[in-house]
Design a protein around this motif. Structure first.
Motif, PDB file in Angstrom:
ATOM      1  N   GLU A  83       0.828  -1.216   0.000  1.00 48.16           N
ATOM      2  CA  GLU A  83       0.000   0.000   0.000  1.00 48.16           C
ATOM      3  C   GLU A  83       0.858   1.261   0.000  1.00 48.16           C
ATOM      4  O   GLU A  83       0.464   2.294  -0.559  1.00 48.16           O
ATOM      5  N   ILE A  84       2.035   1.202   0.640  1.00 46.97           N
ATOM      6  CA  ILE A  84       2.904   2.384   0.703  1.00 46.97           C
ATOM      7  C   ILE A  84       3.653   2.611  -0.603  1.00 46.97           C
ATOM      8  O   ILE A  84       3.783   3.744  -1.072  1.00 46.97           O
ATOM      9  N   ASP A  85       4.147   1.535  -1.192  1.00 40.71           N
ATOM     10  CA  ASP A  85       5.051   1.636  -2.341  1.00 40.71           C
ATOM     11  C   ASP A  85       4.517   2.531  -3.474  1.00 40.71           C
ATOM     12  O   ASP A  85       5.263   3.354  -4.022  1.00 40.71           O
ATOM     13  N   PRO A  86       3.238   2.427  -3.860  1.00 39.32           N
ATOM     14  CA  PRO A  86       2.747   3.290  -4.948  1.00 39.32           C
ATOM     15  C   PRO A  86       2.837   4.784  -4.633  1.00 39.32           C
ATOM     16  O   PRO A  86       2.946   5.609  -5.554  1.00 39.32           O
ATOM     17  N   TYR A  87       2.796   5.143  -3.345  1.00 40.58           N
ATOM     18  CA  TYR A  87       2.849   6.560  -2.988  1.00 40.58           C
ATOM     19  C   TYR A  87       4.252   7.128  -3.116  1.00 40.58           C
ATOM     20  O   TYR A  87       4.421   8.329  -3.352  1.00 40.58           O
ATOM     21  N   VAL A  88       5.256   6.278  -2.978  1.00 32.76           N
ATOM     22  CA  VAL A  88       6.624   6.709  -3.278  1.00 32.76           C
ATOM     23  C   VAL A  88       6.718   7.050  -4.761  1.00 32.76           C
ATOM     24  O   VAL A  88       7.307   8.065  -5.153  1.00 32.76           O
ATOM     25  N   GLU A  89       6.100   6.210  -5.588  1.00 25.96           N
ATOM     26  CA  GLU A  89       6.077   6.468  -7.033  1.00 25.96           C
ATOM     27  C   GLU A  89       5.321   7.755  -7.351  1.00 25.96           C
ATOM     28  O   GLU A  89       5.732   8.537  -8.213  1.00 25.96           O
ATOM     29  N   LYS A  90       4.220   8.000  -6.657  1.00 22.59           N
ATOM     30  CA  LYS A  90       3.441   9.216  -6.895  1.00 22.59           C
ATOM     31  C   LYS A  90       4.257  10.463  -6.557  1.00 22.59           C
ATOM     32  O   LYS A  90       4.178  11.480  -7.275  1.00 22.59           O
ATOM     33  N   ILE A  91       5.001  10.402  -5.485  1.00 24.10           N
ATOM     34  CA  ILE A  91       5.833  11.551  -5.107  1.00 24.10           C
ATOM     35  C   ILE A  91       6.929  11.767  -6.153  1.00 24.10           C
ATOM     36  O   ILE A  91       7.222  12.910  -6.535  1.00 24.10           O
ATOM     37  N   MET A  92       7.500  10.678  -6.654  1.00 23.39           N
ATOM     38  CA  MET A  92       8.507  10.787  -7.712  1.00 23.39           C
ATOM     39  C   MET A  92       7.930  11.457  -8.957  1.00 23.39           C
ATOM     40  O   MET A  92       8.582  12.316  -9.575  1.00 23.39           O
ATOM     41  N   VAL A  93       6.698  11.099  -9.305  1.00 26.77           N
ATOM     42  CA  VAL A  93       6.050  11.698 -10.484  1.00 26.77           C
ATOM     43  C   VAL A  93       5.862  13.203 -10.287  1.00 26.77           C
ATOM     44  O   VAL A  93       6.102  14.000 -11.204  1.00 26.77           O
ATOM     45  N   ILE A  94       5.448  13.598  -9.072  1.00 23.40           N
ATOM     46  CA  ILE A  94       5.270  15.034  -8.796  1.00 23.40           C
ATOM     47  C   ILE A  94       6.594  15.770  -8.963  1.00 23.40           C
ATOM     48  O   ILE A  94       6.655  16.843  -9.576  1.00 23.40           O
ATOM     49  N   PHE A  95       7.674  15.206  -8.428  1.00 25.79           N
ATOM     50  CA  PHE A  95       8.993  15.832  -8.585  1.00 25.79           C
ATOM     51  C   PHE A  95       9.369  15.945 -10.063  1.00 25.79           C
ATOM     52  O   PHE A  95       9.899  16.971 -10.504  1.00 25.79           O
ATOM     53  N   GLN A  96       9.101  14.894 -10.830  1.00 27.09           N
ATOM     54  CA  GLN A  96       9.431  14.914 -12.261  1.00 27.09           C
ATOM     55  C   GLN A  96       8.628  15.982 -12.990  1.00 27.09           C
ATOM     56  O   GLN A  96       9.159  16.704 -13.846  1.00 27.09           O
ATOM     57  N   GLU A  97       7.333  16.090 -12.658  1.00 27.45           N
ATOM     58  CA  GLU A  97       6.478  17.094 -13.295  1.00 27.45           C
ATOM     59  C   GLU A  97       6.938  18.515 -12.973  1.00 27.45           C
ATOM     60  O   GLU A  97       6.770  19.433 -13.777  1.00 27.45           O
ATOM     61  N   GLU A  98       7.502  18.667 -11.780  1.00 29.33           N
ATOM     62  CA  GLU A  98       7.970  19.989 -11.360  1.00 29.33           C
ATOM     63  C   GLU A  98       9.416  20.257 -11.785  1.00 29.33           C
ATOM     64  O   GLU A  98       9.978  21.299 -11.454  1.00 29.33           O
ATOM     65  N   VAL A  99       9.994  19.293 -12.503  1.00 29.24           N
ATOM     66  CA  VAL A  99      11.402  19.367 -12.941  1.00 29.24           C
ATOM     67  C   VAL A  99      12.308  19.577 -11.721  1.00 29.24           C
ATOM     68  O   VAL A  99      13.213  20.425 -11.717  1.00 29.24           O
ATOM     69  N   ALA A 100      12.030  18.819 -10.673  1.00 28.97           N
ATOM     70  CA  ALA A 100      12.837  18.841  -9.444  1.00 28.97           C
ATOM     71  C   ALA A 100      13.587  17.522  -9.335  1.00 28.97           C
ATOM     72  O   ALA A 100      13.063  16.465  -9.712  1.00 28.97           O
ATOM     73  N   VAL A 101      14.805  17.583  -8.825  1.00 30.56           N
ATOM     74  CA  VAL A 101      15.596  16.374  -8.671  1.00 30.56           C
ATOM     75  C   VAL A 101      14.904  15.445  -7.674  1.00 30.56           C
ATOM     76  O   VAL A 101      14.330  15.891  -6.669  1.00 30.56           O
TER      77      VAL A 101
END
Length: 333
Positions: free
Chosen positions: A51-69
């Motif tokens: 249940e936790i693992d997908p939310y790590v991926e979601k946070i990564m996507v937000i960083f990518q969308e914001e062009v943040a490392v």
């Protein structure tokens, strides 16, 4: 569909912290799942992991969308599942329960510092997951007889009001203070219980740490936890109140590290931050001056210990730096 607004500095900061915490939890779960010898405990931890693992991926996507490392956080390099068990007798669920308690506080606070709807919903979902597994861990420990329950008390039969300022007591050690009330018992009992789990955790860390300075640091933390537990137990015993005595959750004889020193130091730092926050709440709701003074002294010791740990992490290059605001002075130059 309207375009999403950019994330704010507060949202960036809370997402960064959440990424650090969640990647750490996943690494601990990977080891505990591998070593679990109780099927029910293994099921709880496995389902939590998924249940936790997908939310790590979601946070990564937000960083990518914001062009943040994307932060480094903690990776498979920080855990070794092949080493012997470092903890036994239900410690895995005790640890997960305390981590979920920390997560509940963090997610609730993070919601209040967010305004973008998708980020608010992310923390809302994480809060629901956290509450679900906190309850499962609690019921598991009760079923196994591993959770110390707070003492019972006679139910009040009438409403009472404080009659004078003597209720607040003083700092004179020779003066008899009033009996502690149930709100104060709740906070002291919780602080003792958390310190016991923290002491068991850090005992294992001290046995297996690779670096001498981290081993020394963890050993100091064990003694600090013992002193806090002793002090707070004495407060309860003075009024004949039952003290927490959980069974199980001990470190084994293993001296082989399942976790990197970096991750064990971060985990200890997280527990220190939780202790400072929890004790602050306890102090604010305590109406006996001597208790507030005692807890404030404990908070000071925890704060100093946490800063000592930060210096160790900086020395070894283990402290990942949160995103910084622009340095306007430098830009003007």
């Amino acid at each position: 569909m309207p375009e999403k607004s950019k994330i704010t500095s507060s949202e960036l900061g809370t997402l960064w912290l959440t990424y650090q915490q969640k990647t750490m939890i996943l690494r601990f779960l990977e080891y505990f799942i591998e070593k679990a010898d109780d099927e029910k405990a293994k099921t709880i931890m496995t389902e939590l992991y998924h249940e936790i693992d997908p939310y790590v991926e979601k946070i990564m996507v937000i960083f990518q969308e914001e062009v943040a490392v994307i932060p480094v956080g903690f990776t498979t390099e920080d855990v070794n599942k092949e080493v012997p068990k470092l903890y036994d007798n239900g410690f895995d669920i005790m640890f997960v329960r305390l981590i979920k308690e920390i997560s509940m506080a963090m997610h609730t606070l993070n919601i209040t510092m967010s305004s973008r709807e998708d980020i608010i919903l992310l923390y809302k979902d994480l809060t629901a997951i956290t509450q679900k597994y906190y309850n499962q861990c609690t019921q598991y420990l009760i079923e196994k007889g591993m959770l110390a329950r707070p003492p019972y008390v006679s139910m009040p039969q009438s409403v009472q009001y404080v009659k004078d300022a003597s209720y607040l007591g003083g700092l004179n050690p020779f003066r008899n203070n009033r009996t502690i009330n149930t709100v104060e018992v709740a906070n002291i009992f919780h602080a003792i219980e958390s310190n016991i789990v923290g002491m068991q955790m850090i005992t294992g860390f001290a046995q297996c740490a690779s670096e001498q300075d981290t081993k020394k640091y963890f050993s100091k933390g064990v003694e600090l936890s013992k002193s806090f537990i002793k002090e707070l137990n004495e407060v309860l015993l003075q009024d004949g109140v039952q003290t927490p005595a959980p069974s199980g959750g001990n470190a084994t004889r293993s001296v082989i590290a399942p976790f990197s020193d970096k991750m064990m130091m971060y985990c200890t730092s997280l527990f220190c931050s939780f202790a400072i926050g929890g004790n602050s709440v306890g102090t604010s709701f305590s109406l006996r001056n001597d208790l507030s003074a005692k807890i404030t002294t404990i908070m000071k010791d925890v704060f100093e210990y946490a800063h000592e740990g930060a210096r160790v992490m900086i020395k070894h290059g283990w402290m990942e730096e949160p995103p910084q605001m622009e340095n306007r002075d430098e830009l003007r130059k």
